[in-house]
Scaffold this motif. Structure first.
Motif, PDB file in Angstrom:
ATOM      1  N   LEU A  38      86.232  61.538  35.528  1.00 54.00           N
ATOM      2  CA  LEU A  38      86.788  61.890  34.573  1.00 54.00           C
ATOM      3  C   LEU A  38      87.651  60.685  34.412  1.00 54.00           C
ATOM      4  O   LEU A  38      87.569  59.770  33.331  1.00 54.00           O
ATOM      5  CB  LEU A  38      88.668  62.532  35.143  1.00 54.00           C
ATOM      6  CG  LEU A  38      88.055  64.042  35.493  1.00 54.00           C
ATOM      7  CD1 LEU A  38      89.466  64.543  35.868  1.00 54.00           C
ATOM      8  CD2 LEU A  38      87.743  64.534  33.671  1.00 54.00           C
ATOM      9  N   ASP A  39      88.131  59.008  35.360  1.00 51.56           N
ATOM     10  CA  ASP A  39      87.431  58.084  34.800  1.00 51.56           C
ATOM     11  C   ASP A  39      87.121  57.215  33.869  1.00 51.56           C
ATOM     12  O   ASP A  39      87.227  57.039  33.020  1.00 51.56           O
ATOM     13  CB  ASP A  39      88.879  56.912  36.040  1.00 51.56           C
ATOM     14  CG  ASP A  39      87.942  56.974  37.046  1.00 51.56           C
ATOM     15  OD1 ASP A  39      86.362  58.163  37.087  1.00 51.56           O
ATOM     16  OD2 ASP A  39      87.934  56.621  37.970  1.00 51.56           O
ATOM     17  N   GLU A  40      86.181  58.223  34.374  1.00 48.83           N
ATOM     18  CA  GLU A  40      84.418  57.320  34.031  1.00 48.83           C
ATOM     19  C   GLU A  40      84.289  58.120  32.309  1.00 48.83           C
ATOM     20  O   GLU A  40      83.593  56.548  31.121  1.00 48.83           O
ATOM     21  CB  GLU A  40      82.895  57.386  34.745  1.00 48.83           C
ATOM     22  CG  GLU A  40      81.888  56.729  34.368  1.00 48.83           C
ATOM     23  CD  GLU A  40      81.336  56.638  35.636  1.00 48.83           C
ATOM     24  OE1 GLU A  40      80.125  55.520  34.706  1.00 48.83           O
ATOM     25  OE2 GLU A  40      80.971  57.527  36.866  1.00 48.83           O
ATOM     26  N   ILE A  41      84.475  59.035  32.333  1.00 47.88           N
ATOM     27  CA  ILE A  41      84.496  59.922  31.062  1.00 47.88           C
ATOM     28  C   ILE A  41      85.183  59.082  29.968  1.00 47.88           C
ATOM     29  O   ILE A  41      84.976  59.081  28.801  1.00 47.88           O
ATOM     30  CB  ILE A  41      84.672  61.514  31.137  1.00 47.88           C
ATOM     31  CG1 ILE A  41      83.389  61.677  32.087  1.00 47.88           C
ATOM     32  CG2 ILE A  41      84.627  62.010  29.895  1.00 47.88           C
ATOM     33  CD1 ILE A  41      83.631  63.745  32.449  1.00 47.88           C
ATOM     34  N   ALA A  45      84.702  57.419  26.776  1.00 44.86           N
ATOM     35  CA  ALA A  45      84.597  58.003  25.247  1.00 44.86           C
ATOM     36  C   ALA A  45      85.512  56.749  25.032  1.00 44.86           C
ATOM     37  O   ALA A  45      85.979  57.268  23.846  1.00 44.86           O
ATOM     38  CB  ALA A  45      85.791  59.246  25.519  1.00 44.86           C
ATOM     39  N   GLY A  46      86.161  55.703  25.226  1.00 43.10           N
ATOM     40  CA  GLY A  46      87.225  54.911  24.840  1.00 43.10           C
ATOM     41  C   GLY A  46      88.853  55.272  24.593  1.00 43.10           C
ATOM     42  O   GLY A  46      89.842  55.014  23.633  1.00 43.10           O
ATOM     43  N   VAL A  47      88.813  55.877  26.088  1.00 37.59           N
ATOM     44  CA  VAL A  47      90.410  57.103  25.563  1.00 37.59           C
ATOM     45  C   VAL A  47      90.965  56.380  27.560  1.00 37.59           C
ATOM     46  O   VAL A  47      89.878  56.048  28.326  1.00 37.59           O
ATOM     47  CB  VAL A  47      90.281  57.857  25.511  1.00 37.59           C
ATOM     48  CG1 VAL A  47      89.772  58.209  24.122  1.00 37.59           C
ATOM     49  CG2 VAL A  47      89.775  59.036  26.713  1.00 37.59           C
ATOM     50  N   LEU A  52      92.873  61.746  28.563  1.00 36.78           N
ATOM     51  CA  LEU A  52      91.962  62.758  28.636  1.00 36.78           C
ATOM     52  C   LEU A  52      92.605  63.782  29.123  1.00 36.78           C
ATOM     53  O   LEU A  52      92.506  65.358  28.825  1.00 36.78           O
ATOM     54  CB  LEU A  52      91.063  62.096  29.584  1.00 36.78           C
ATOM     55  CG  LEU A  52      89.541  63.131  29.872  1.00 36.78           C
ATOM     56  CD1 LEU A  52      88.645  62.387  30.414  1.00 36.78           C
ATOM     57  CD2 LEU A  52      89.738  64.094  31.294  1.00 36.78           C
ATOM     58  N   TYR A  53      93.647  63.598  30.177  1.00 37.31           N
ATOM     59  CA  TYR A  53      94.092  64.925  30.218  1.00 37.31           C
ATOM     60  C   TYR A  53      95.492  65.429  29.286  1.00 37.31           C
ATOM     61  O   TYR A  53      95.687  66.934  29.350  1.00 37.31           O
ATOM     62  CB  TYR A  53      95.258  63.858  31.752  1.00 37.31           C
ATOM     63  CG  TYR A  53      94.404  64.375  32.623  1.00 37.31           C
ATOM     64  CD1 TYR A  53      93.835  65.981  33.463  1.00 37.31           C
ATOM     65  CD2 TYR A  53      94.045  62.988  33.767  1.00 37.31           C
ATOM     66  CE1 TYR A  53      92.797  65.896  34.787  1.00 37.31           C
ATOM     67  CE2 TYR A  53      93.440  63.196  34.792  1.00 37.31           C
ATOM     68  CZ  TYR A  53      92.982  64.546  35.365  1.00 37.31           C
ATOM     69  OH  TYR A  53      92.609  64.662  36.680  1.00 37.31           O
ATOM     70  N   LYS A  59      87.477  68.746  35.117  1.00 36.39           N
ATOM     71  CA  LYS A  59      86.306  68.348  34.095  1.00 36.39           C
ATOM     72  C   LYS A  59      85.916  69.911  34.277  1.00 36.39           C
ATOM     73  O   LYS A  59      84.474  69.851  33.369  1.00 36.39           O
ATOM     74  CB  LYS A  59      84.724  68.157  36.553  1.00 36.39           C
ATOM     75  CG  LYS A  59      85.399  66.646  36.564  1.00 36.39           C
ATOM     76  CD  LYS A  59      84.334  65.961  36.815  1.00 36.39           C
ATOM     77  CE  LYS A  59      83.896  66.295  37.947  1.00 36.39           C
ATOM     78  NZ  LYS A  59      83.075  65.719  38.916  1.00 36.39           N
ATOM     79  N   GLU A  60      86.249  70.954  35.099  1.00 42.28           N
ATOM     80  CA  GLU A  60      85.688  72.236  34.053  1.00 42.28           C
ATOM     81  C   GLU A  60      85.906  72.527  32.728  1.00 42.28           C
ATOM     82  O   GLU A  60      85.416  73.079  32.374  1.00 42.28           O
ATOM     83  CB  GLU A  60      86.570  73.072  35.281  1.00 42.28           C
ATOM     84  CG  GLU A  60      85.746  73.633  37.098  1.00 42.28           C
ATOM     85  CD  GLU A  60      85.887  72.483  37.771  1.00 42.28           C
ATOM     86  OE1 GLU A  60      85.758  72.203  38.621  1.00 42.28           O
ATOM     87  OE2 GLU A  60      86.775  71.819  37.534  1.00 42.28           O
ATOM     88  N   ALA A  61      87.093  72.712  32.497  1.00 39.84           N
ATOM     89  CA  ALA A  61      87.591  72.176  31.665  1.00 39.84           C
ATOM     90  C   ALA A  61      86.728  71.712  30.858  1.00 39.84           C
ATOM     91  O   ALA A  61      86.045  72.306  29.347  1.00 39.84           O
ATOM     92  CB  ALA A  61      88.572  72.208  30.919  1.00 39.84           C
ATOM     93  N   LEU A  62      85.896  70.328  31.071  1.00 39.25           N
ATOM     94  CA  LEU A  62      85.956  69.432  29.752  1.00 39.25           C
ATOM     95  C   LEU A  62      84.027  70.425  29.884  1.00 39.25           C
ATOM     96  O   LEU A  62      83.276  69.835  29.349  1.00 39.25           O
ATOM     97  CB  LEU A  62      84.770  68.092  30.725  1.00 39.25           C
ATOM     98  CG  LEU A  62      85.990  66.958  30.422  1.00 39.25           C
ATOM     99  CD1 LEU A  62      85.792  65.525  30.941  1.00 39.25           C
ATOM    100  CD2 LEU A  62      86.076  67.191  28.648  1.00 39.25           C
ATOM    101  N   PHE A  63      83.416  71.114  31.227  1.00 37.08           N
ATOM    102  CA  PHE A  63      82.562  71.217  31.160  1.00 37.08           C
ATOM    103  C   PHE A  63      82.437  72.687  30.364  1.00 37.08           C
ATOM    104  O   PHE A  63      81.639  72.854  28.745  1.00 37.08           O
ATOM    105  CB  PHE A  63      81.999  71.691  31.896  1.00 37.08           C
ATOM    106  CG  PHE A  63      81.066  72.411  32.737  1.00 37.08           C
ATOM    107  CD1 PHE A  63      79.076  72.240  32.123  1.00 37.08           C
ATOM    108  CD2 PHE A  63      80.362  74.248  32.213  1.00 37.08           C
ATOM    109  CE1 PHE A  63      78.382  72.577  32.092  1.00 37.08           C
ATOM    110  CE2 PHE A  63      78.868  74.857  32.298  1.00 37.08           C
ATOM    111  CZ  PHE A  63      78.157  73.941  32.222  1.00 37.08           C
TER     112      PHE A  63
END
Length: 213
Positions: A38-41, A45-47, A52-53, A59-63
């Motif tokens: 998640l930190d790499e995502i 993304a520049g955030v 992000l949270y 990650k499941e929510a992101l998928f």
């Protein structure tokens, strides 16, 4: 000295979710679900990770967001175009399969499908999301198309769901071949050309003229 540009998440607040989803898609296809962090995502993304949270709690929510925002709209567009047409079954299939192949070629949908298959044992939620939002809708589109064609007497009788699986099987093989074997030196597969040829094979196989021989 040129001014340092502000981070994207400050400059375009309304675009944060889309940026995060795009970054997640890139990393899921590059590294797989388990290895994507998640930190790499967030960084891509520049955030910040905290930002992000605010939008995605896992990650499941992101998928789920990747499937909802990238894959499902294309499935729905195909559905609307094909089922909304008044042309006979052969013409609709000749439109459907090459368009499906073109979408899969242009977008990393095949890479996501391969990831789901490879990681579904450890992350069954991925398989469920893909099944419910992509597979059921795609197969359902073909089932409706075949049921209508049978009712109009355009194709031979049969179980539409089994026929739909038979139609999509070679397409899935082509997708997985492109994602698995082409990168390590396997022959290139022109998925659009394969789709056009496969459509003709299916049309000939379902033809009522064939069953009357």
């Amino acid at each position: 000295m040129a001014p340092v540009p502000e981070p994207r998440w400050r400059r375009r607040k309304e675009a944060r979710p889309a940026d995060i989803v795009a970054a997640a898609l890139e990393l899921f296809t590059e590294k797989g679900f388990a290895a994507a962090r998640l930190d790499e995502i967030a960084r891509r993304a520049g955030v910040s990770k905290g930002t992000l949270y605010l939008y995605f709690d896992s990650k499941e929510a992101l998928f789920r967001a990747v499937v909802r925002d990238v894959v499902v709209p294309n499935v729905e567009a195909l559905r609307e175009s094909v089922l909304g047409s008044a042309t006979p079954f052969p013409e609709r299939l000749r439109e459907l399969l090459p368009r499906f192949a073109a979408i899969v070629t242009a977008l990393p949908i095949g890479a996501v499908a391969k990831m789901v298959i490879g990681e579904s044992r450890n992350f069954p939620e991925l398989a469920k999301v893909w099944h419910d939002d992509v597979i059921l809708k795609s197969i359902g589109l073909l089932v409706e198309l075949l049921e209508a064609a049978q009712a109009r007497g355009e194709v031979r009788a049969g179980n539409p769901r089994i026929q739909a699986f038979s139609i999509m099987g070679p397409m899935l093989l082509g997708i997985l071949w492109r994602e698995t074997f082409t990168p390590i030196g396997g022959a290139e597969v022109d998925l659009v050309a394969a789709a056009r040829q496969h459509a003709e094979t299916v049309i000939d196989g379902l033809s009522l003229k064939e069953s009357a021989r």
